[in-house]
Write an enzyme that holds these catalytic residues in place. Structure first.
Site, PDB file in Angstrom:
ATOM      1  N   HIS A 125      -8.418   7.357   9.646  1.00  0.00           N
ATOM      2  CA  HIS A 125      -7.805   7.201   8.317  1.00  0.00           C
ATOM      3  C   HIS A 125      -6.642   8.164   8.096  1.00  0.00           C
ATOM      4  O   HIS A 125      -6.216   8.372   6.964  1.00  0.00           O
ATOM      5  CB  HIS A 125      -8.856   7.377   7.213  1.00  0.00           C
ATOM      6  CG  HIS A 125      -9.870   6.267   7.185  1.00  0.00           C
ATOM      7  ND1 HIS A 125     -11.014   6.315   6.436  1.00  0.00           N
ATOM      8  CD2 HIS A 125      -9.897   5.067   7.823  1.00  0.00           C
ATOM      9  CE1 HIS A 125     -11.713   5.194   6.624  1.00  0.00           C
ATOM     10  NE2 HIS A 125     -11.055   4.431   7.468  1.00  0.00           N
ATOM     11  N   CYS A 155      11.785  14.545  -1.133  1.00  0.00           N
ATOM     12  CA  CYS A 155      12.374  15.011   0.125  1.00  0.00           C
ATOM     13  C   CYS A 155      13.572  15.915  -0.161  1.00  0.00           C
ATOM     14  O   CYS A 155      14.430  15.571  -0.972  1.00  0.00           O
ATOM     15  CB  CYS A 155      12.806  13.790   0.926  1.00  0.00           C
ATOM     16  SG  CYS A 155      13.732  14.143   2.414  1.00  0.00           S
TER      17      CYS A 155
HETATM   18 ZN   LIG Z   1      14.158  11.889   3.018  1.00  0.00          ZN
END
Ligand SMILES: [Zn+2]
Length: 258
Positions: A125, A155
């Site tokens: 998993h 990000c």
């Molecule tokens: Zn990114």
């Protein structure tokens, strides 16, 4: 012979061994299952969704903040606890038995932390870390820091949504893990031991059934009976945290006597 002695004997005589581990082993570290996360009522979130819908691949797409609200709870729980003596006993057995594998449903990474060799560990998993960017693929190892800030984590390189390499509901299992599992199943196992799993998934049940049909030894270690209880040769009722170190003790003392 006591069940624990039968399991110890089987392990001593075996070469190829598979431990299958599930939520029960992590529960012994104090981790909740996803169904046991805080704030749920009858398995539903404050938003009125089944927790399986909140923690799904489609929800991460549609409403990353909502999905991350519950991913973050899992993340905090994993970071707040640690591997236990059960994980460490399995890792030690893997040192004694160079063809001993671990197949786990757990995403906390505790087997690795306890010293299980990554090349004989199948995390079916996935794992909660490191995070990676859905848009550009950039990895980000800083799970703890992100959990302190507004969610979802983004990000640094492109501003895309970060996600953990776990299998969310309605997502496919990782291909590499499946390939590795079935390659090892084709070679066969002498012994399969299920620990702390209720075993409702085919990829958990199949190794047990295949091994039993081929004349191998199968056992279950769990506090209560499960769907698997009738399928295995030996049922040992108990907590993984108590039973596994004791099992290791039996095996170590036999080895010293020889
Ligand atoms: Zn990114």
């Amino acid at each position: 012979m006591q069940p624990i002695e039968r399991i110890a004997q089987a392990i001593l005589q075996a070469e190829r061994i598979l431990f299958i581990t599930g939520a029960g082993l992590s529960a012994d570290s104090g981790l909740p299952t996803y169904r046991g996360l805080g704030g749920l009522y009858n398995g539903h979130t404050a938003e009125g969704l089944p927790i399986e819908a909140a923690l799904s691949g489609p929800m991460l797409q549609r409403d990353p903040a909502l999905c991350w609200k519950y991913l973050a709870e899992l993340g905090r729980a994993c970071l707040g606890a640690q591997a236990n003596e059960g994980h460490r006993a399995i890792a030690e057995l893997q040192r004694l038995k160079p063809q001993c594998w671990v197949l786990t449903q757990n995403i906390d990474g505790y087997h690795r932390a306890a010293g299980s060799p990554p090349e004989r560990l199948i995390e079916i998993h996935g794992e909660l870390a490191p995070l990676y960017c859905r848009s550009c693929g950039q990895e980000d190892a800083e799970l703890a820091g992100h959990l302190e800030r507004p969610l979802p984590p983004l990000c640094r390189a492109c501003g895309g949504v970060l996600r953990p390499p776990v299998v969310l509901f309605e997502e496919m299992l990782p291909e590499a893990a499946i390939d590795s599992l079935y390659a090892e199943l084709r070679k066969g196992f002498d012994v399969v031991i299920a620990v702390g799993t209720s075993a409702s998934f085919p990829y958990i049940v199949e190794p047990v059934l295949r091994t039993r049909q081929a004349g191998g030894f199968t056992a279950q270690i769990n506090p209560t009976r499960t769907d698997l209880s009738d399928a295995v040769e030996v049922n040992l009722q108990g907590r993984a945290l108590d039973v596994l170190p004791e099992l290791l003790g039996h095996i170590s003392s036999h080895r010293i006597c020889k």
